[in-house]
Design a protein around this motif. Sequence first.
Motif, PDB file in Angstrom:
ATOM      1  N   HIS A  90       0.834  -1.206   0.000  1.00 13.90           N
ATOM      2  CA  HIS A  90       0.000   0.000   0.000  1.00 13.90           C
ATOM      3  C   HIS A  90       0.868   1.255   0.000  1.00 13.90           C
ATOM      4  CE1 HIS A  90      -3.331   2.661   0.796  1.00 13.90           C
ATOM      5  NE2 HIS A  90      -2.671   3.152   1.824  1.00 13.90           N
ATOM      6  N   LEU A  91       1.900   1.255   0.833  1.00 20.39           N
ATOM      7  CA  LEU A  91       2.757   2.446   0.933  1.00 20.39           C
ATOM      8  C   LEU A  91       3.484   2.729  -0.371  1.00 20.39           C
ATOM      9  CD1 LEU A  91       4.257   2.169   4.519  1.00 20.39           C
ATOM     10  CD2 LEU A  91       2.653   3.875   3.650  1.00 20.39           C
ATOM     11  N   ALA A 106      12.575  -4.270 -13.146  1.00 20.80           N
ATOM     12  CA  ALA A 106      11.453  -3.336 -13.305  1.00 20.80           C
ATOM     13  C   ALA A 106      11.900  -1.916 -12.969  1.00 20.80           C
ATOM     14  CB  ALA A 106      10.291  -3.757 -12.409  1.00 20.80           C
ATOM     15  N   TRP A 107      12.691  -1.800 -11.897  1.00 16.46           N
ATOM     16  CA  TRP A 107      13.149  -0.471 -11.494  1.00 16.46           C
ATOM     17  C   TRP A 107      14.065   0.124 -12.564  1.00 16.46           C
ATOM     18  CZ3 TRP A 107      18.290   0.839  -9.741  1.00 16.46           C
ATOM     19  CH2 TRP A 107      18.391   2.154  -9.274  1.00 16.46           C
ATOM     20  N   LEU A 108      14.962  -0.693 -13.109  1.00 16.89           N
ATOM     21  CA  LEU A 108      15.880  -0.193 -14.129  1.00 16.89           C
ATOM     22  C   LEU A 108      15.137   0.335 -15.352  1.00 16.89           C
ATOM     23  CD1 LEU A 108      18.773  -2.825 -14.103  1.00 16.89           C
ATOM     24  CD2 LEU A 108      18.927  -0.404 -13.497  1.00 16.89           C
ATOM     25  N   ILE A 109      14.141  -0.426 -15.815  1.00 13.60           N
ATOM     26  CA  ILE A 109      13.498  -0.020 -17.073  1.00 13.60           C
ATOM     27  C   ILE A 109      12.507   1.120 -16.872  1.00 13.60           C
ATOM     28  CG2 ILE A 109      13.828  -2.230 -18.235  1.00 13.60           C
ATOM     29  CD1 ILE A 109      10.910  -2.857 -17.569  1.00 13.60           C
ATOM     30  N   HIS A 110      12.003   1.287 -15.646  1.00 18.84           N
ATOM     31  CA  HIS A 110      11.124   2.425 -15.387  1.00 18.84           C
ATOM     32  C   HIS A 110      11.913   3.646 -14.953  1.00 18.84           C
ATOM     33  CE1 HIS A 110       7.313   0.502 -15.906  1.00 18.84           C
ATOM     34  NE2 HIS A 110       7.667  -0.497 -15.134  1.00 18.84           N
ATOM     35  N   GLY A 111      13.136   3.404 -14.459  1.00 17.49           N
ATOM     36  CA  GLY A 111      13.911   4.495 -13.900  1.00 17.49           C
ATOM     37  C   GLY A 111      15.160   4.807 -14.690  1.00 17.49           C
ATOM     38  N   VAL A 155       9.601   7.564  -3.306  1.00 17.13           N
ATOM     39  CA  VAL A 155      10.385   6.322  -3.388  1.00 17.13           C
ATOM     40  C   VAL A 155       9.926   5.525  -4.605  1.00 17.13           C
ATOM     41  CG1 VAL A 155      11.184   4.302  -2.117  1.00 17.13           C
ATOM     42  CG2 VAL A 155      10.293   6.273  -0.874  1.00 17.13           C
ATOM     43  N   ALA A 156      10.871   4.960  -5.357  1.00 17.07           N
ATOM     44  CA  ALA A 156      10.493   4.124  -6.494  1.00 17.07           C
ATOM     45  C   ALA A 156       9.688   2.926  -5.987  1.00 17.07           C
ATOM     46  CB  ALA A 156      11.731   3.648  -7.234  1.00 17.07           C
ATOM     47  N   PRO A 157       8.487   2.723  -6.535  1.00 16.25           N
ATOM     48  CA  PRO A 157       7.629   1.644  -6.015  1.00 16.25           C
ATOM     49  C   PRO A 157       8.273   0.273  -6.123  1.00 16.25           C
ATOM     50  CG  PRO A 157       6.727   2.583  -8.043  1.00 16.25           C
ATOM     51  CD  PRO A 157       7.836   3.462  -7.620  1.00 16.25           C
ATOM     52  N   GLU A 158       9.093   0.056  -7.158  1.00 17.41           N
ATOM     53  CA  GLU A 158       9.719  -1.261  -7.309  1.00 17.41           C
ATOM     54  C   GLU A 158      10.625  -1.560  -6.120  1.00 17.41           C
ATOM     55  OE1 GLU A 158      10.179   1.147  -9.593  1.00 17.41           O
ATOM     56  OE2 GLU A 158       8.844   0.564 -11.214  1.00 17.41           O
ATOM     57  N   LEU A 159      11.309  -0.506  -5.629  1.00 22.30           N
ATOM     58  CA  LEU A 159      12.246  -0.729  -4.529  1.00 22.30           C
ATOM     59  C   LEU A 159      11.482  -1.072  -3.255  1.00 22.30           C
ATOM     60  CD1 LEU A 159      14.930   2.005  -5.257  1.00 22.30           C
ATOM     61  CD2 LEU A 159      14.838  -0.381  -5.975  1.00 22.30           C
ATOM     62  N   ILE A 191       0.498   2.531 -11.454  1.00 22.44           N
ATOM     63  CA  ILE A 191       0.631   1.162 -10.954  1.00 22.44           C
ATOM     64  C   ILE A 191       1.612   0.332 -11.783  1.00 22.44           C
ATOM     65  CG2 ILE A 191      -1.634   1.157  -9.887  1.00 22.44           C
ATOM     66  CD1 ILE A 191      -2.693  -0.446 -12.153  1.00 22.44           C
ATOM     67  N   PHE A 192       2.093   0.881 -12.900  1.00 23.06           N
ATOM     68  CA  PHE A 192       3.119   0.227 -13.731  1.00 23.06           C
ATOM     69  C   PHE A 192       2.698  -1.159 -14.194  1.00 23.06           C
ATOM     70  CE2 PHE A 192       5.319   3.386 -11.151  1.00 23.06           C
ATOM     71  CZ  PHE A 192       5.964   4.097 -12.137  1.00 23.06           C
ATOM     72  N   GLU A 193       1.432  -1.355 -14.399  1.00 24.07           N
ATOM     73  CA  GLU A 193       0.924  -2.596 -14.958  1.00 24.07           C
ATOM     74  C   GLU A 193      -0.385  -2.263 -15.679  1.00 24.07           C
ATOM     75  OE1 GLU A 193       1.451  -6.647 -12.713  1.00 24.07           O
ATOM     76  OE2 GLU A 193       1.740  -5.019 -11.291  1.00 24.07           O
ATOM     77  N   TRP A 194      -0.709  -3.015 -16.709  1.00 23.70           N
ATOM     78  CA  TRP A 194      -1.994  -2.795 -17.386  1.00 23.70           C
ATOM     79  C   TRP A 194      -3.118  -3.483 -16.628  1.00 23.70           C
ATOM     80  CZ3 TRP A 194      -2.113   1.021 -20.550  1.00 23.70           C
ATOM     81  CH2 TRP A 194      -1.028   1.312 -21.386  1.00 23.70           C
ATOM     82  N   PHE A 195      -2.758  -4.572 -15.962  1.00 21.82           N
ATOM     83  CA  PHE A 195      -3.786  -5.320 -15.234  1.00 21.82           C
ATOM     84  C   PHE A 195      -3.220  -5.758 -13.906  1.00 21.82           C
ATOM     85  CE2 PHE A 195      -5.517  -9.474 -14.021  1.00 21.82           C
ATOM     86  CZ  PHE A 195      -6.839  -9.120 -13.809  1.00 21.82           C
ATOM     87  N   ASN A 196      -3.726  -5.233 -12.835  1.00 24.68           N
ATOM     88  CA  ASN A 196      -3.381  -5.736 -11.501  1.00 24.68           C
ATOM     89  C   ASN A 196      -4.390  -5.174 -10.518  1.00 24.68           C
ATOM     90  OD1 ASN A 196      -2.410  -6.344  -8.952  1.00 24.68           O
ATOM     91  ND2 ASN A 196      -0.289  -6.306  -9.633  1.00 24.68           N
ATOM     92  N   PRO A 197      -5.457  -5.951 -10.239  1.00 25.45           N
ATOM     93  CA  PRO A 197      -6.526  -5.445  -9.380  1.00 25.45           C
ATOM     94  C   PRO A 197      -6.021  -4.987  -8.016  1.00 25.45           C
ATOM     95  CG  PRO A 197      -7.206  -7.485 -10.432  1.00 25.45           C
ATOM     96  CD  PRO A 197      -5.750  -7.288 -10.755  1.00 25.45           C
ATOM     97  N   ALA A 198      -5.097  -5.739  -7.411  1.00 26.50           N
ATOM     98  CA  ALA A 198      -4.628  -5.354  -6.086  1.00 26.50           C
ATOM     99  C   ALA A 198      -3.911  -4.007  -6.143  1.00 26.50           C
ATOM    100  CB  ALA A 198      -3.704  -6.428  -5.513  1.00 26.50           C
ATOM    101  N   ALA A 199      -3.082  -3.806  -7.168  1.00 29.70           N
ATOM    102  CA  ALA A 199      -2.368  -2.546  -7.290  1.00 29.70           C
ATOM    103  C   ALA A 199      -3.345  -1.399  -7.536  1.00 29.70           C
ATOM    104  CB  ALA A 199      -1.344  -2.629  -8.413  1.00 29.70           C
ATOM    105  N   ALA A 200      -4.332  -1.622  -8.414  1.00 28.24           N
ATOM    106  CA  ALA A 200      -5.322  -0.575  -8.689  1.00 28.24           C
ATOM    107  C   ALA A 200      -6.077  -0.231  -7.412  1.00 28.24           C
ATOM    108  CB  ALA A 200      -6.289  -1.042  -9.776  1.00 28.24           C
ATOM    109  N   LYS A 201      -6.363  -1.249  -6.633  1.00 32.49           N
ATOM    110  CA  LYS A 201      -7.117  -1.018  -5.406  1.00 32.49           C
ATOM    111  C   LYS A 201      -6.312  -0.177  -4.424  1.00 32.49           C
ATOM    112  CE  LYS A 201      -9.728  -2.832  -1.733  1.00 32.49           C
ATOM    113  NZ  LYS A 201     -10.972  -3.499  -1.493  1.00 32.49           N
TER     114      LYS A 201
END
Lengths: 288, 379, 383
Positions: free
Chosen positions: A237-238, B165-170, A246-250, C185-195
């Motif tokens: 969530h955060l 994922a971080w590399l390609i988005h960042g 913060v980059a979400p991937e990290l 959300i960096f995805e085209w489909f992810n219900p949890a992320a959208a939520k």
Amino acid sequence: MEEGNWILATVIRAVALGTPILWGTLGEITAERSGVINLGVEGMMILGALAAFVVAHLTGQPTAGLVVAAAVGGAAALLHAFISITLRANQYVSGLALTMFGLGLAGLLGRGWEGRPLLDTLPEISALTYAGLGVAVALWVVFYHTRWGIVLRSVGEMPAAADALGVNVALVRYLAVAFGGVMAGAAGAFLSLAYRPAWTEGMTAGMGWIVIAIAIFAAWDPLRAVAGALLFGALFHLSFRLQAWVAPELLKMMPFAFTILALAATAGGRRGLGAPEALGTPYVTGER
Amino acid sequence: MRRLGPLVLEPDPVPPPARVLGVSLFAIAGALLVAGGVFAAYGADPLVAYGVIVRGTFAGLREASEVVRRTIPLLLCGVGLALAFRAQFWNIGAEGQLLAGAVGATAVALFVPIPGPWVLVAMFAAGFAAGALWGLLPALLRLRLSVNEVLTTLMMNYIALYGVAWLIHGPWKGATQFGFAYTDAFPEAARLPLLAGTRVHWPTLAVGLVLAAALAFLLARTRLGFEVRVLGQNPTAGRYAGIDPARTLLAVVLLSAGAAGLAGVGEVAGVHHKLLDPGQVSLGYGYAAIVVAWLARGSPLAAVLTATLLGAIFTSGDVLKVALQMPFRVTDVFNGLILFFLIGSERLLAVRIRWAPAATAAVPAEPGVPGTPETGGGS
Amino acid sequence: MRRIYLVLALVLVAGLAAPGAAQQKLKAGFIYVGPIGDYGWTHAHDEGRRLAQQRLPWLETIYVESVPEGQVEPFIERMIQQGARVVFTTSFGFMDGTLAAARRYPNHIFAHASGFKRNRNMATYMADFYQVYYLNGLMAGALTKTGRTAYVGAFPIPEVKRHLNAFALGVRAVNPQATVHVRWIFEWFNPAAAKEATEALIAAGADVFAFTEDSPTVVQVAARRNLPSFGHYSPMQKFAPRHVVSGQLVHWDRIYIDFLSKVYAGRYTADNLADVDYWWLLAEKAVELGGEPGVPVNPVFRTALQAARVNTPDLGRISVYDLVMRRLAQMATPQMTFDPFTGPIRDRKGTLRAPAGKRLTVAELTSMEWAAPGVVGPWPKEP
């Protein structure tokens, strides 16, 4: 910019997203405690999600959906149990196969159910949500303070010794794996009935793998599983709350890095923090 | 020993190759039979479906080359895993090591100015190093702190996934990709050549085959191979034979993880020509390679066969989707069934079936059928 | 032209040989990036394919779903082996693979959705939503009570940035102080992320929601908090009948039927597609305003929208409901007498992006990276 008590808000989100993860994790922990790793959580979960949605849709009874989902998850787990316990096949491969099979079957049977709204849903935060905490405490008591727990753990740690003491190793493992399936099925039901009431192909979106990771993170302890599930829910969530900073991937990487750190920190020292000794190993009656 | 009418079932923990082949074919036939039911449920005649699968995978150069292309990453990851499993190191982190290799190759392709053909060599080297590095931490944790490598290698997969994922988005997001999450495309010199008329990036294939042969030689004929075999049989016995288990294990893990890294190089340099979403870089090859290595029973040469088998199974799924217009999930059901049958039949391997009418065989029966396959489960 | 004669000859032969026998059929293949059951992008393309097949008796279609980016070429080949003459590829990531296949099969016809590379036998097509997002923005600006609207974005790419900016321009046209809070959300489909992204936006005080993600998640989450939202891509009003104000709907069948008919008639050949680029909007009816086909604005919100009034430079003082309907009518005419991306437009950093009176070109729209005024939140690669 943020309004209200954002700590409380984060806790609520952690509980909501943590609930399906916790259910699945408690089931996986139980199975792994008996010495059987089940990588098929994703498959069992999505079958549960579909079963719950379809039953709730047809009967108007979301609780019926939950019950059927648990049964379906349990049945799927029995497949894994048969192959890995009775046929003594490789547990990792069997679990991978179950994930493929479950995702495939749910995708096929779920055709035409997408895009349908569900009128009778389960509330996201309710007694049911807290039931997960109750199950965690109950499992902790069972694991560490009952005869059943000793039997279960001995089957996972030293199956030969348990066998010598007259424990039916295969039966205990069957029951533990089936319980894992029931919990995974229920977790799937929570997703399709409460967390986001709808059916979509592939809707578990990798949560089953998260469950397996959290089971490890929790060091097979039901109470730590609560912490693991909540931590994962909160960080997930955060990653959206803090996106500007913060980059979400990290952030999403954190639970996995924490797990390695936790494993390293708790390794070597006291016994019982590591994996069940016989995890992943088929047991052959009479072999010492 | 067990008796079924006139047949006697005897334990035989070391199955001869003919029986392995026979049982495996029997298992695949069983899976096809059940899958036939699924096909029939989707309105396709199972016999027609089988015919379409055979035609679509092996009928011509084009078809077979697609199987090969799918096989390449499975082969590289599978060969390495076979070696690791032989040494009782349960590396299930090939997926992450593959991604690390892809990142290493991308770094060289995009940011290191190396002239001409050397860039590809450097990319393979960097990919091997990056993959090995990704395997190093779990290896050290296992050696120093006895941390279960199954868990750490699995966790390292996720870290690699989010790292890519971080590399390609960042930081590595390409300036020329219209905002999409790709790195810039590799220059021509950093792309692998293809076998004429196909999309097979042959240098990676050659590397995979050479590696399989080299590791087979290493296992059979070298001191390190001897040590690996001893450790795999009995970790404590190794000490008496003057083996340093730490050094041996480290070598095995670095080779195994490095091989997976090479697979990552092949995918980005031979297929995509850029770094992209981790789910697109690897179509679960690292996980499928566990099956490859398992079926190969720790033999790098057998991994060539089992990787091809899995490549063919995955390609069959593609064929079914297009030729019979089946939903893509049919292929998951199909693959899952084949895996179930293949591993479910493992137990048959350890049993020799002999014709012996009751009158001549008067051996007392033993309880159960002991003996799992040699590499069974890591006990 | 040879093809026409061939077709005519075949039709003639078929007609003479077996009266009533099937005409020469055209076979088209569709390659999807996701599963048909996604209830989003791929679902919509498949609806388009099936409608085209229903309407065009001479058309035969085949499809394949969930194709990874690196596999598009072999799948194109397999479709051609199955007899496909025309192949549609429906993901940006398929662009280079489609181009390679187009060069390898010079006599086949290809069409690629959402990309920009063309060839003599490869066209591009897109049904774009930016006008509809602007109309949604007008309504959102009128409905927000906190002055904060929200947008859950899939990827920070020009397509989504364009839609977000159009939405923001709409919001500001009605409510000049309002903001659009964005989460990716960096995805085209992810219900949890959208939520969780929606929950994060709710926590930030937003009270009206638009989004780009292939599931009704955002709509459902907003409805549970009794907040209005706009559907995306598929009909989503049924998921929250009292909370979905409007939304965007797509009709890919419009493009598929037009393109395939022209191929069948011989107007499109494997030689003349280098400049064929469908950029279809409201005027071509490739997209529609609403959360349900035929319902541009949910009647539940009509009174509230009629009560809100704004001043406009060209239409004077007018209710937001009427404004939406007028702008819709203006954009639905072939002359397009209104377009949201008409200058003067400055981005949120103050850089002039369109001088007064100038409309952004299609090229400028499809490469848009800047953020409109009022957009609040992370904006990767902002110029």
